[in-house]
Design an enzyme around this catalytic site. Structure first.
Site, PDB file in Angstrom:
ATOM      1  N   TYR A 129      11.230  14.766 -15.252  1.00 27.08           N
ATOM      2  CA  TYR A 129      10.062  15.089 -15.980  1.00 27.08           C
ATOM      3  C   TYR A 129       9.537  16.466 -15.350  1.00 27.08           C
ATOM      4  O   TYR A 129       9.363  17.362 -15.989  1.00 27.08           O
ATOM      5  CB  TYR A 129       9.167  13.829 -16.076  1.00 27.08           C
ATOM      6  CG  TYR A 129       7.512  14.181 -16.480  1.00 27.08           C
ATOM      7  CD1 TYR A 129       7.212  14.229 -17.723  1.00 27.08           C
ATOM      8  CD2 TYR A 129       6.445  14.564 -15.489  1.00 27.08           C
ATOM      9  CE1 TYR A 129       6.186  14.395 -18.094  1.00 27.08           C
ATOM     10  CE2 TYR A 129       5.192  14.778 -15.822  1.00 27.08           C
ATOM     11  CZ  TYR A 129       5.057  14.587 -17.344  1.00 27.08           C
ATOM     12  OH  TYR A 129       3.759  14.829 -17.605  1.00 27.08           O
ATOM     13  N   SER A 148       1.820  20.248 -16.843  1.00 29.48           N
ATOM     14  CA  SER A 148       1.379  18.838 -15.751  1.00 29.48           C
ATOM     15  C   SER A 148       1.229  19.601 -14.354  1.00 29.48           C
ATOM     16  O   SER A 148       2.112  20.577 -14.063  1.00 29.48           O
ATOM     17  CB  SER A 148       2.317  17.978 -15.772  1.00 29.48           C
ATOM     18  OG  SER A 148       2.101  16.998 -14.847  1.00 29.48           O
TER      19      SER A 148
HETATM   20  N1  LIG Z   1      -1.974  11.530 -18.688  1.00 25.61           N
HETATM   21  C1  LIG Z   1      -1.919  12.137 -17.700  1.00 25.61           C
HETATM   22  O1  LIG Z   1      -2.349  11.890 -16.381  1.00 25.61           O
HETATM   23  C2  LIG Z   1      -1.162  13.488 -17.686  1.00 25.61           C
HETATM   24  C3  LIG Z   1      -0.789  14.255 -16.650  1.00 25.61           C
HETATM   25  C4  LIG Z   1      -0.235  15.295 -16.467  1.00 25.61           C
HETATM   26  C5  LIG Z   1       0.093  15.903 -17.819  1.00 25.61           C
HETATM   27  N2  LIG Z   1      -0.041  15.010 -18.790  1.00 25.61           N
HETATM   28  C6  LIG Z   1       0.431  15.744 -20.137  1.00 25.61           C
HETATM   29  O2  LIG Z   1      -0.316  15.546 -21.170  1.00 25.61           O
HETATM   30  C7  LIG Z   1       0.376  15.293 -22.481  1.00 25.61           C
HETATM   31  C8  LIG Z   1      -0.071  14.244 -23.351  1.00 25.61           C
HETATM   32  O3  LIG Z   1       0.220  12.901 -22.487  1.00 25.61           O
HETATM   33  P1  LIG Z   1      -0.758  11.529 -22.439  1.00 25.61           P
HETATM   34  O4  LIG Z   1      -1.087  11.263 -21.180  1.00 25.61           O
HETATM   35  O5  LIG Z   1      -1.546  11.704 -23.620  1.00 25.61           O
HETATM   36  O6  LIG Z   1       0.370  10.565 -22.990  1.00 25.61           O
HETATM   37  P2  LIG Z   1       0.597   9.504 -24.224  1.00 25.61           P
HETATM   38  O7  LIG Z   1      -0.637   8.887 -24.428  1.00 25.61           O
HETATM   39  O8  LIG Z   1       1.780   8.466 -23.640  1.00 25.61           O
HETATM   40  O9  LIG Z   1       1.212  10.363 -25.406  1.00 25.61           O
HETATM   41  C9  LIG Z   1       2.420  10.960 -25.593  1.00 25.61           C
HETATM   42  C10 LIG Z   1       2.208  11.504 -27.199  1.00 25.61           C
HETATM   43  O10 LIG Z   1       3.778  12.045 -27.063  1.00 25.61           O
HETATM   44  C11 LIG Z   1       4.360  11.344 -28.078  1.00 25.61           C
HETATM   45  N3  LIG Z   1       5.866  11.475 -28.049  1.00 25.61           N
HETATM   46  C12 LIG Z   1       6.578  11.058 -27.297  1.00 25.61           C
HETATM   47  N4  LIG Z   1       7.729  10.833 -27.219  1.00 25.61           N
HETATM   48  C13 LIG Z   1       7.967  11.553 -28.606  1.00 25.61           C
HETATM   49  C14 LIG Z   1       8.943  11.797 -29.611  1.00 25.61           C
HETATM   50  N5  LIG Z   1      10.289  11.674 -29.237  1.00 25.61           N
HETATM   51  N6  LIG Z   1       8.631  12.328 -30.686  1.00 25.61           N
HETATM   52  C15 LIG Z   1       7.448  12.664 -31.039  1.00 25.61           C
HETATM   53  N7  LIG Z   1       6.231  12.488 -30.301  1.00 25.61           N
HETATM   54  C16 LIG Z   1       6.653  11.949 -29.106  1.00 25.61           C
HETATM   55  C17 LIG Z   1       3.856  10.124 -28.452  1.00 25.61           C
HETATM   56  O11 LIG Z   1       4.002   9.799 -29.731  1.00 25.61           O
HETATM   57  P3  LIG Z   1       4.731   8.681 -30.450  1.00 25.61           P
HETATM   58  O12 LIG Z   1       5.213   7.401 -29.214  1.00 25.61           O
HETATM   59  O13 LIG Z   1       4.142   8.016 -31.432  1.00 25.61           O
HETATM   60  O14 LIG Z   1       6.191   9.173 -30.684  1.00 25.61           O
HETATM   61  C18 LIG Z   1       2.176  10.350 -28.035  1.00 25.61           C
HETATM   62  O15 LIG Z   1       1.435  10.592 -29.212  1.00 25.61           O
HETATM   63  C19 LIG Z   1       1.635  15.244 -21.971  1.00 25.61           C
HETATM   64  O16 LIG Z   1       2.388  16.679 -22.340  1.00 25.61           O
HETATM   65  C20 LIG Z   1       1.630  15.041 -20.609  1.00 25.61           C
HETATM   66  O17 LIG Z   1       2.652  15.568 -20.082  1.00 25.61           O
HETATM   67  C21 LIG Z   1      -0.643  13.870 -18.825  1.00 25.61           C
END
Ligand SMILES: NC(=O)c1ccc[n+]([C@@H]2O[C@H](COP(=O)([O-])OP(=O)(O)OC[C@H]3O[C@@H](n4cnc5c(N)ncnc54)[C@H](OP(=O)(O)O)[C@@H]3O)[C@@H](O)[C@H]2O)c1
Length: 254
Positions: free
Chosen positions: A159, A146
């Site tokens: 985080y 991130s």
């Molecule tokens: N969206 C943004 O603006 C943004 C910005 C910077 C970085 N990122 C990075 O992008 C990546 C994806 O994030 P996203 O935005 O797509 O978020 P998201 O839609 O909330 O997805 C997070 C995923 O992580 C899984 N997860 C969370 N806790 C877990 C656990 N204990 N065991 C297994 N799976 C788990 C969730 O699945 P379950 O809940 O089904 O377990 C979900 O599939 C992350 O690494 C995040 O840090 C996102």
């Protein structure tokens, strides 16, 4: 016009966190490009739906319910992928939990959950994947990091600490295993229409930060991360090792 096709043909790829957001999008894009996708996460119905959607379009995917904070379940994820498809070519560490907690309010339990989800799961999935990738002398590991690994935002400090450590995990793998045919890179998304930003209320709340805090004044789309990932996983990126690709509209510049 050149067409992007079969970039990941027959590659076996494990992704953590395919039940929503960027992980779900990567699963779909990688499958379109010929990968055999092993999805994971805790929400079984959503994960099975994503895998079934891929199969319905002629792709190949299974879902393995996994709580990534449990090292035994992470080992099971990697082992089951290999049992099912016969090998493991690629691992994308993507799962995350980003609670809004000021440091002064943080409990030990919250600290452990943030670290286990955002760092521990990446470390243990990598360790287990290496056990298969080293003997086959081939592996690609991609960490979804991130922009907050270097840009601190109040309330997401822990985080950010985990993400900063993912940066050094990337370096460690890139250094220790390059001669085993393994490459490790990372992508740092900025604000993407996924996770909290799937909710239009949160997008409205962050409007000022999106429009005035990012040189490219909009949210990124999950596909923009998935295609960046596609490049770093492809054989065309064979000389990329320890690359950090910011896909953030230049957010860290402001
Ligand atoms: N969206 C943004 O603006 C943004 C910005 C910077 C970085 N990122 C990075 O992008 C990546 C994806 O994030 P996203 O935005 O797509 O978020 P998201 O839609 O909330 O997805 C997070 C995923 O992580 C899984 N997860 C969370 N806790 C877990 C656990 N204990 N065991 C297994 N799976 C788990 C969730 O699945 P379950 O809940 O089904 O377990 C979900 O599939 C992350 O690494 C995040 O840090 C996102």
């Amino acid at each position: 016009m050149a067409v992007i096709q079969d970039v990941l043909k027959d590659k076996v790829i494990v992704i953590t966190g395919t039940t929503s957001g960027i992980g779900k999008c990567m699963a779909q894009v990688f499958a379109q490009q010929g990968a055999k996708v092993v999805g994971s996460g805790r929400r079984e119905n959503l994960g099975e739906e994503v895998a079934a959607g891929i199969r319905a379009k002629g792709g190949d995917s299974i879902f393995i319910r996994t709580d990534a904070t449990d090292p035994d379940q992470v080992r099971n994820l990697i082992d089951t992928a290999v049992t099912h498809y016969g090998r493991l070519d690629m691992l994308v560490n993507n799962c995350a939990w980003e609670p809004q907690i000021l440091l002064k309010d943080l409990t030990w339990e919250q600290y452990q959950k943030v670290m286990n989800t955002n760092l521990g799961s990446y470390v243990m999935a990598t360790v287990n994947a290496l056990h298969y990738m080293i003997p086959q002398h081939y592996g690609r590991i991609l960490n979804i990091n991130s922009v907050t690994m270097e840009q601190i935002v109040p309330g997401v400090g822990v985080y950010s600490m985990a993400k900063a450590a993912v940066h050094n995990l990337t370096k460690t793998v890139a250094l220790e295993y390059a001669r085993d045919g393994i490459r490790c890179n990372e992508i740092c998304p900025g604000l993407i229409r996924a996770g909290a930003f799937e909710d239009p209320k949160n997008v409205e709340w962050a409007k000022d930060s999106i429009e005035n805090g990012t040189p490219v004044p909009r949210l990124g789309e999950p596909e923009e991360i998935a295609y960046a990932a596609l490049y770093l996983l492809s054989d065309k990126a064979d000389f990329c090792n320890d690359a950090t690709l910011f896909v953030d509209g230049g957010r860290r510049l402001i």
